[in-house]
Scaffold this motif. Structure first.
Motif, PDB file in Angstrom:
ATOM      1  N   UNK A 609       0.844  -1.190   0.000  1.00  0.00           N
ATOM      2  CA  UNK A 609       0.000   0.000   0.000  1.00  0.00           C
ATOM      3  C   UNK A 609       0.882   1.244   0.000  1.00  0.00           C
ATOM      4  N   UNK A 610       0.429   2.287  -0.680  1.00  0.00           N
ATOM      5  CA  UNK A 610       1.255   3.490  -0.833  1.00  0.00           C
ATOM      6  C   UNK A 610       1.723   4.046   0.510  1.00  0.00           C
ATOM      7  N   UNK A 611       0.854   4.023   1.513  1.00  0.00           N
ATOM      8  CA  UNK A 611       1.219   4.579   2.826  1.00  0.00           C
ATOM      9  C   UNK A 611       2.299   3.773   3.531  1.00  0.00           C
ATOM     10  N   UNK A 612       2.502   2.525   3.119  1.00  0.00           N
ATOM     11  CA  UNK A 612       3.505   1.668   3.767  1.00  0.00           C
ATOM     12  C   UNK A 612       4.885   1.758   3.108  1.00  0.00           C
ATOM     13  N   UNK A 613       4.968   2.453   1.984  1.00  0.00           N
ATOM     14  CA  UNK A 613       6.234   2.513   1.243  1.00  0.00           C
ATOM     15  C   UNK A 613       7.349   3.188   2.044  1.00  0.00           C
TER      16      UNK A 613
END
Length: 708
Positions: A609-613
């Protein structure tokens, strides 16, 4: 398959390498000859009238030099056809023997098939372009329909393009039981690094029928993950440029439209490897909103309304409502006389222009001409034609009147007014959008100006619609649109008005993640104004192993009930790994999995997920793992073997090994999160690792057969 005995293999491979070297030498000679002609001006005229011809000749030679470039790692030929002697063209057997061809029998004609044509000093073909009619047999010949072929040979190459093996397939006689070509599977499974490569050596008959579709046919290709739809679209474009180059050039050229820059970077080498370097590539935003930065994302409710084709009617009303005849007399003074145009005459002229059905910009020019002509006619009737039509057209009073009745358009200001003024929106959308839909797109509070609005991607389609009402955009002869399942009707309209002829539309409805997206390919064809186009489906998967695609296909009943998953060409027993960890161990497990993948071969995609990058980026850096973060600072896939990939940028990409972290986080991040998860799970060519601490989304837990 007919395999040579071990004693003759090495000598045959050496002979084939020699022939490949001879072809490379001839290609270099061809390129050098054109370069010499360019440098010396051979064939150019000396008269002034020859300047245009000379310019065009030089441009043509520059293009030929680029087309004849020897692409590193892309062998000049990948296959060979063995015909009975003298059945192809006279003298070919003698020519290939002189060139060092490995097969030295007077009973055979040999045709080498490659990415581009190569000729020897005498102009005789050494390699046939894969798009030529003679090359069709390489893809279509079978024991049922031999097309005159005796044996089809395929070649194997290492990562540096060195010929290492070959495989012969008898065509003119039954071979008994057996499967397909081992080389096909080996080529698909060959570890990759960096951008996408062409599939010209492995195109299958059902793919080739689409590649060779005629120019006047618009195709919508629905393809599940791994079916090769992107490759088919790019190879079709290369084929059309080979067969219809001049027609396409006259019609405005060709273009490839993709969803984002990361995707375009991934596919950028395919067409040059096929000898086509004159193809523009753009995202949909770059095509319809060049130079405009996208600074916001629409809410799902706003996106659905802005992307709807009904917005075209709202914008049309909003634009044309600006036209109003003056209720005062216009005085045109010229050489001590004044000519008066009454409000009734002005209204009549405006109505006459509106009745012509021209675009807004043309109408404005036409109104100015009609007013000038009206004054000129008055002068002639008075017997004093002291002005010309051109002089009156430039008269300040006429231009001022036109400007007030038919104002110039600033498209940004026009769209901003519509989206921020409740009263104007209500007038323009009456009977078209409901009150709730109007509220969904109304911007409050009002931005201070067009520069501060922070346009969304869907806003660019609105701006383009207005611009097209003012003046028509430049045209294109053919367009390949990839990942089209995410386009809105308004974005598709923007593509349609740029088309001179046909297009190739590629996508997978199961991977649709945009709330504004179309819902069927029939709808796409309607918005393209190509309702007679054909919808084709690719169902045989070549890239994704069966074990991986079957796991991902558990999502299909929830995201695309009308679609079925592909039948995979490949089975890999150890392709799927599902690892459940404690929350505190998830990052460590991910790092360990990446370390193990790096110990092997090929490209690795770590998708989350983008927020976990950001957190994963820190973990990889802290553990000394070199990697690229896709989408940052223009980073491409060729920088490192390990690519940290935000799930929103993963569409269309492929990696040998894929590590998907926390599927539940991906599924919960957006309204169509399960579709986004389906994309992530189907990027693997060889191995998929799923690492999770949270419970997997419910569709994936059913009949789960494999847990690490």
């Amino acid at each position: 398959m007919r395999q040579p005995d071990e004693g003759s293999v090495e000598s045959e491979i050496r002979a084939e390498r020699d022939y490949l070297d001879a072809c490379r030498a001839q290609l270099a000679r061809m390129r050098e000859e054109v370069g010499t002609m360019l440098a010396t001006g051979a064939g150019e005229g000396e008269d002034v009238v020859d300047k245009y011809f000379n310019h065009m000749l030089r441009q043509f030679r520059v293009q030929v030099i680029e087309d004849l470039a020897d692409i590193e790692g892309a062998p000049l030929f990948f296959g060979r056809l063995d015909y009975p002697a003298n059945e192809v063209y006279e003298g070919v057997a003698d020519r290939v023997r002189r060139s060092g061809s490995p097969t030295r029998t007077p009973t055979s004609d040999l045709v080498y098939v490659g990415r581009r044509g190569v000729r020897d000093d005498d102009g005789e073909p050494m390699v046939i372009d894969w798009r030529a009619s003679l090359a069709r047999a390489f893809y279509e010949a079978s024991t049922q329909e031999t097309m005159g072929v005796r044996v089809r040979r395929r070649y194997g190459f290492d990562h540096n393009g060195v010929l290492t093996a070959y495989e012969d397939e008898p065509i003119d006689r039954p071979t008994g039981a057996g499967g397909g070509s081992d080389f096909l599977a080996e080529e698909i499974e060959r570890p990759r690094k960096g951008p996408m490569r062409d599939i010209v050596a492995t195109i299958q008959p059902e793919q080739m029928s689409l590649v060779r579709a005629p120019l006047d046919r618009t195709l919508c290709i629905q393809g599940a993950p791994g079916t090769g739809k992107t490759a088919v679209g790019l190879h079709r474009l290369a084929y059309l440029l080979y067969t219809e180059r001049e027609r396409l050039r006259k019609d405005g050229g060709v273009a490839v439209i993709g969803p984002n820059r990361s995707f375009l970077s991934y596919i950028r080498n395919v067409l040059p490897a096929l000898g086509e370097v004159e193809v523009s590539q753009a995202t949909i935003d770059e095509l319809i909103g060049p130079g405009i930065a996208v600074g916001r994302v629409d809410s799902p409710e706003s996106a659905r309304v802005k992307g709807d084709a009904r917005m075209a009617e709202v914008l049309r009303r909003h634009l044309w409502a600006r036209i109003r005849p003056l209720d005062e007399v216009v005085e045109v003074k010229h050489q001590h006389r004044t000519w008066r145009l009454s409000p009734e005459e002005l209204a009549e002229e405006v109505e006459a222009v509106l009745g012509r059905g021209v675009d807004y910009g043309t109408g404005r020019e036409l109104l100015a001409q009609r007013l000038a002509h009206l004054v000129l006619r008055r002068m002639e009737q008075a017997g004093t034609p002291t002005a010309t039509m051109a002089q009156l057209r430039r008269h300040k009073a006429i231009n001022r009147a036109v400007g007030r009745m038919w104002p110039e358009v600033d498209r940004a200001r026009l769209v901003l007014d519509l989206l921020t003024d409740e009263a104007q929106l209500a007038r323009s959308a009456a009977g078209v959008l409901s009150a709730d839909e109007q509220r969904a797109i109304l911007l409050t509070p009002r931005p201070r100006g067009a520069r501060s609005i922070g346009w969304t991607s869907l806003d660019l389609a609105l701006l383009d619609e207005v611009q097209a009402l003012v003046e028509r955009p430049a045209k294109l002869g053919h367009v390949v649109v990839d990942e089209a399942q995410d386009l809105s009707p308004m974005q598709i309209r923007a593509i349609a008005r740029r088309l001179t002829g046909s297009c190739t539309v590629l996508g997978d409805l199961a991977q649709s993640t945009s709330p504004a997206a179309v819902r069927s390919w029939t709808e796409v064809l309607e918005h393209l104004d190509r309702a007679n186009g054909r919808v084709e489906e690719l169902t045989r998967g070549y890239r994704v192993p069966t074990e991986v695609i079957d796991f991902a296909a558990r999502l299909l009943p929830h995201i695309a009930p009308g679609l079925t998953g592909p039948t995979s060409f490949r089975h890999t027993a150890d392709a799927l790994h599902i690892t459940e960890t404690a929350p505190g161990e998830k990052i460590a497990t991910t790092v360990t999995t990446c370390v193990a993948a790096l110990a092997g071969e090929g490209a690795i995609g770590l998708i989350a997920a983008d927020d976990d990058i950001p957190g994963l980026h820190r973990a990889l850096s802290d553990n000394g793992l070199p990697h690229t973060v896709l989408g940052t600072d223009g980073a491409g896939l060729e920088a490192e073997r390990l690519t940290l990939t935000p799930v929103t940028l993963s569409k269309g990409l492929e990696f040998d090994t894929v590590v998907v972290v926390e599927p539940a986080r991906i599924a919960q991040a957006e309204q169509r999160g399960l579709q986004r998860l389906y994309v992530a799970l189907t990027r693997a060519v060889s191995n998929l690792h799923v690492i999770h601490a949270e419970r997997l989304p419910e569709p994936l837990t059913r009949e789960l057969a494999m847990t690490d």
